[in-house]
Design a protein around this motif. Structure first.
Motif, PDB file in Angstrom:
ATOM      1  N   ALA A 143      50.462  32.978  80.272  1.00 29.01           N
ATOM      2  CA  ALA A 143      50.627  31.950  79.247  1.00 29.01           C
ATOM      3  C   ALA A 143      49.284  31.504  78.679  1.00 29.01           C
ATOM      4  CB  ALA A 143      51.379  30.748  79.822  1.00 29.01           C
ATOM      5  N   THR A 186      56.294  35.224  75.794  1.00 31.55           N
ATOM      6  CA  THR A 186      56.897  33.947  75.405  1.00 31.55           C
ATOM      7  C   THR A 186      55.979  33.181  74.466  1.00 31.55           C
ATOM      8  OG1 THR A 186      58.123  33.812  77.492  1.00 31.55           O
ATOM      9  CG2 THR A 186      57.822  31.761  76.267  1.00 31.55           C
ATOM     10  N   MET A 187      54.701  33.140  74.782  1.00 32.04           N
ATOM     11  CA  MET A 187      53.755  32.464  73.899  1.00 32.04           C
ATOM     12  C   MET A 187      53.701  33.158  72.536  1.00 32.04           C
ATOM     13  SD  MET A 187      52.545  29.816  75.223  1.00 32.04           S
ATOM     14  CE  MET A 187      52.504  28.968  76.792  1.00 32.04           C
ATOM     15  N   PHE A 190      56.960  32.003  70.575  1.00 33.97           N
ATOM     16  CA  PHE A 190      57.300  30.608  70.297  1.00 33.97           C
ATOM     17  C   PHE A 190      56.134  29.712  69.882  1.00 33.97           C
ATOM     18  CE2 PHE A 190      60.655  31.564  73.656  1.00 33.97           C
ATOM     19  CZ  PHE A 190      61.631  31.815  72.709  1.00 33.97           C
ATOM     20  N   VAL A 191      54.922  30.076  70.201  1.00 37.38           N
ATOM     21  CA  VAL A 191      53.825  29.101  70.086  1.00 37.38           C
ATOM     22  C   VAL A 191      52.781  29.549  69.061  1.00 37.38           C
ATOM     23  CG1 VAL A 191      52.039  27.833  71.343  1.00 37.38           C
ATOM     24  CG2 VAL A 191      54.192  28.410  72.485  1.00 37.38           C
ATOM     25  N   GLY A 215      57.684  24.258  70.902  1.00 35.81           N
ATOM     26  CA  GLY A 215      57.485  25.598  71.446  1.00 35.81           C
ATOM     27  C   GLY A 215      56.961  25.584  72.866  1.00 35.81           C
ATOM     28  N   ALA A 219      58.922  26.896  76.078  1.00 35.37           N
ATOM     29  CA  ALA A 219      58.311  28.025  76.782  1.00 35.37           C
ATOM     30  C   ALA A 219      58.354  27.852  78.294  1.00 35.37           C
ATOM     31  CB  ALA A 219      56.863  28.215  76.318  1.00 35.37           C
ATOM     32  N   ILE A 223      59.615  30.898  80.607  1.00 35.61           N
ATOM     33  CA  ILE A 223      58.660  31.629  81.452  1.00 35.61           C
ATOM     34  C   ILE A 223      59.095  31.602  82.907  1.00 35.61           C
ATOM     35  CG2 ILE A 223      56.294  31.639  82.334  1.00 35.61           C
ATOM     36  CD1 ILE A 223      55.390  30.656  79.586  1.00 35.61           C
ATOM     37  N   ILE A 494      63.924  36.559  77.645  1.00 39.20           N
ATOM     38  CA  ILE A 494      63.122  35.609  76.862  1.00 39.20           C
ATOM     39  C   ILE A 494      63.881  35.212  75.599  1.00 39.20           C
ATOM     40  CG2 ILE A 494      61.013  35.365  75.485  1.00 39.20           C
ATOM     41  CD1 ILE A 494      59.620  37.174  77.529  1.00 39.20           C
ATOM     42  N   GLY A 498      65.636  31.583  75.273  1.00 40.25           N
ATOM     43  CA  GLY A 498      65.068  30.807  74.171  1.00 40.25           C
ATOM     44  C   GLY A 498      66.138  30.331  73.215  1.00 40.25           C
TER      45      GLY A 498
END
Length: 510
Positions: A143, A186-187, A190-191, A215, A219, A223, A494, A498
């Motif tokens: 992450a 994931t990052m 979403f981020v 996000g 996350a 995660i 994921i 999500g």
């Protein structure tokens, strides 16, 4: 915070907005350029052509999106010169809002690697972890590394770490690899400031700070469930030995930066009685920033943007110098720019790199993202053509009348394009363009959830048409079937987790 709408658009289709806001270009009402059947058929054929060009003819996504966008515009009734102008307006607006951030983010990520700051964070966290805690630590490392870096760069950096940690700890490699890859992917989905979430934020007119906050919150459970929890099953399904693929230093992505940071060599002479020297050992160790310095740099842009978003949410009518300063520092371009300057001073120079090494690191950061920028810009052009033809309004009306959740529709669209093309970025920019007119009538929090739904769909089912699938397979030395049972299942988890998180949040946020 009320949702912002365009009334008088600028030439690029973006009105004057507060810091942190980028509104989708051209979301004002337009007259359809043709009949509804003509618009729908043009849109469907355009999307099919884009997918066929990428998957069958292996055309670069930038070219495919450009051809598809112009074809949709002309097929929907726009004059050819108007279709070209519309595509250019969308391309320019998207690059204005996203291009600078992607460039600065790439430079920051390269300095993070070359300065040894990434090595320092990883070494510190792994050294303080027990064997039982290693999967959780690797999820955190994934992450943290994934926060400022592009997926491919983060993957190449993480693989040597995964292999070395698994070898030294004697923990099954899937228990190490799956959590790290879960954190990274994931990052990426979403981020911000990753290109996918950034272009979706720009296209649908979401608030970047709110999207960043949502996000990060989303996350965490993603995660945990797709990382350490799923890793227990993946280790049973895919029992493979630790690969021996990093014998050559040249394959280590941090090698060049490490060599640039070596201190002057010193001699350590071990002496025997009567002054006879047994051997002379030459010591030349690379310098690197401390763990605290590295962690501050990674979290700095996130903290600045979140602080501005929290101020807007809790004190929207506040006035004073502190508000101006906070809003300025929380502007995405400024926040990431400050982080990049911080990395130049405290990561690079503080880590022992000279000025020429810093310049080389910054220069080498840009070529790898050129293709991504062109794809993102072309996606913005495609979106603008959909709007200017009136297709966007038709799609928006159809979704509203269907009674189906807008968030679910966004996820399905992104997931279908992802499965067809293998590209998360193409899936994101295409789905965001299609959903942009719908976002026009949503509240600001719901628009941020729409971005996250698109991000979730964009990573669904990585398979043989995805470069990431083959990267993971090659690095971990797994078979195609084993890669499906580990990496592909991870990406599906994921995506689905999500989506569930976004739908649950949508019940409480309107």
């Amino acid at each position: 915070m009320p949702h912002l709408q365009t009334t008088a658009a600028s030439p690029l289709g973006v009105s004057s907005l507060p810091p942190g806001h980028v509104l989708a270009a051209g979301t004002e009402t337009v007259d359809p350029s043709g009949s509804i059947p003509q618009l729908v058929i043009a849109a469907l054929i355009g999307i099919v052509v884009i997918i066929a060009l990428i998957t069958w003819l292996k055309v670069h996504p930038f070219v495919a999106l450009t051809i598809g966008a112009l074809g949709v515009g002309i097929g929907a009734g726009l004059a050819p010169e108007k279709a070209v102008a519309s595509f250019g307006d969308g391309f320019g607006a998207t690059m204005t809002s996203v291009g600078i951030l992607v460039g600065l983010g790439s430079m920051f990520g390269k300095l993070l690697v070359d300065s040894g700051a990434a090595d320092r964070v990883v070494d510190t966290l792994v050294r303080r972890s027990s064997a039982a805690a290693l999967p959780w630590t690797m999820a955190l490392i994934g992450a943290l590394i994934g926060l400022p870096m592009f997926f491919e760069v983060g993957l190449v950096l993480l693989i040597p770490i995964i292999v070395l940690v698994a070898r030294r700890s004697s923990v099954p490699i899937m228990k190490i690899a799956i959590p790290a890859l879960a954190g990274l992917s994931t990052m990426h989905a979403f981020v911000p400031p990753h290109p996918g979430p950034l272009v979706a934020v720009s296209t649908v007119g979401a608030d970047l700070g709110t999207t960043l906050a949502f996000g990060i919150v989303l996350a965490i459970p993603v995660i945990v469930l797709a990382g350490p929890v799923f890793a227990r099953f993946a280790a049973r399904w895919v029992d493979v030995p630790v690969p021996d693929i990093f014998g050559a230093r040249g394959e280590d992505p941090a090698h060049s930066g490490r060599e640039a940071r070596r201190t002057p060599a010193s001699e350590d002479t071990a002496s025997l009685p009567h002054g006879k020297s047994d051997f002379t050992r030459v010591i030349s160790e690379p310098r690197s920033p401390s763990f605290a310095v590295a962690l501050v740099g990674i979290l700095l842009p996130v903290v600045l943007m979140l602080a501005q978003a929290i101020r807007e949410a809790t004190a929207p009518d506040a006035r004073g110098a502190w508000v101006g300063v906070l809003d300025f520092l929380g502007t995405p371009m400024i926040a990431i720019g400050i982080a990049t300057v911080y990395a130049m001073v405290f990561f690079a120079i503080g880590g022992g790199m000279d000025r020429s090494a810093v310049a080389k690191s910054l220069e080498s950061a840009l070529p790898p993202v050129a293709g991504v920028l062109l794809i993102v810009g072309a996606g913005g052009g495609f979106k603008q053509v959909l709007i200017d033809t009136g297709i966007g309004g038709v799609i928006a009306d159809a979704v509203k009348d269907s009674g189906v959740s807008v968030l679910l529709v966004a996820w399905v669209v992104a997931a279908l394009v992802r499965v067809a093309t293998g590209s998360a970025t193409v899936a994101t920019v295409t789905a965001a363009g299609i959903m942009a007119p719908i976002a026009h009538d949503l509240s600001s929090p719901m628009t941020s959830l729409l971005v996250l739904a698109i991000g979730a769909g964009s990573v669904f089912l990585s398979h043989v048409n995805d470069a990431g699938f083959w990267l993971v397979k090659g690095y971990l030395n797994t078979s195609v079937g084993q890669t499906f049972k580990s990496w592909s299942v991870l990406e599906c988890l994921i995506s689905v987790i999500g989506l569930v998180g976004v739908l649950v949040a949508g019940i409480f946020i309107r």
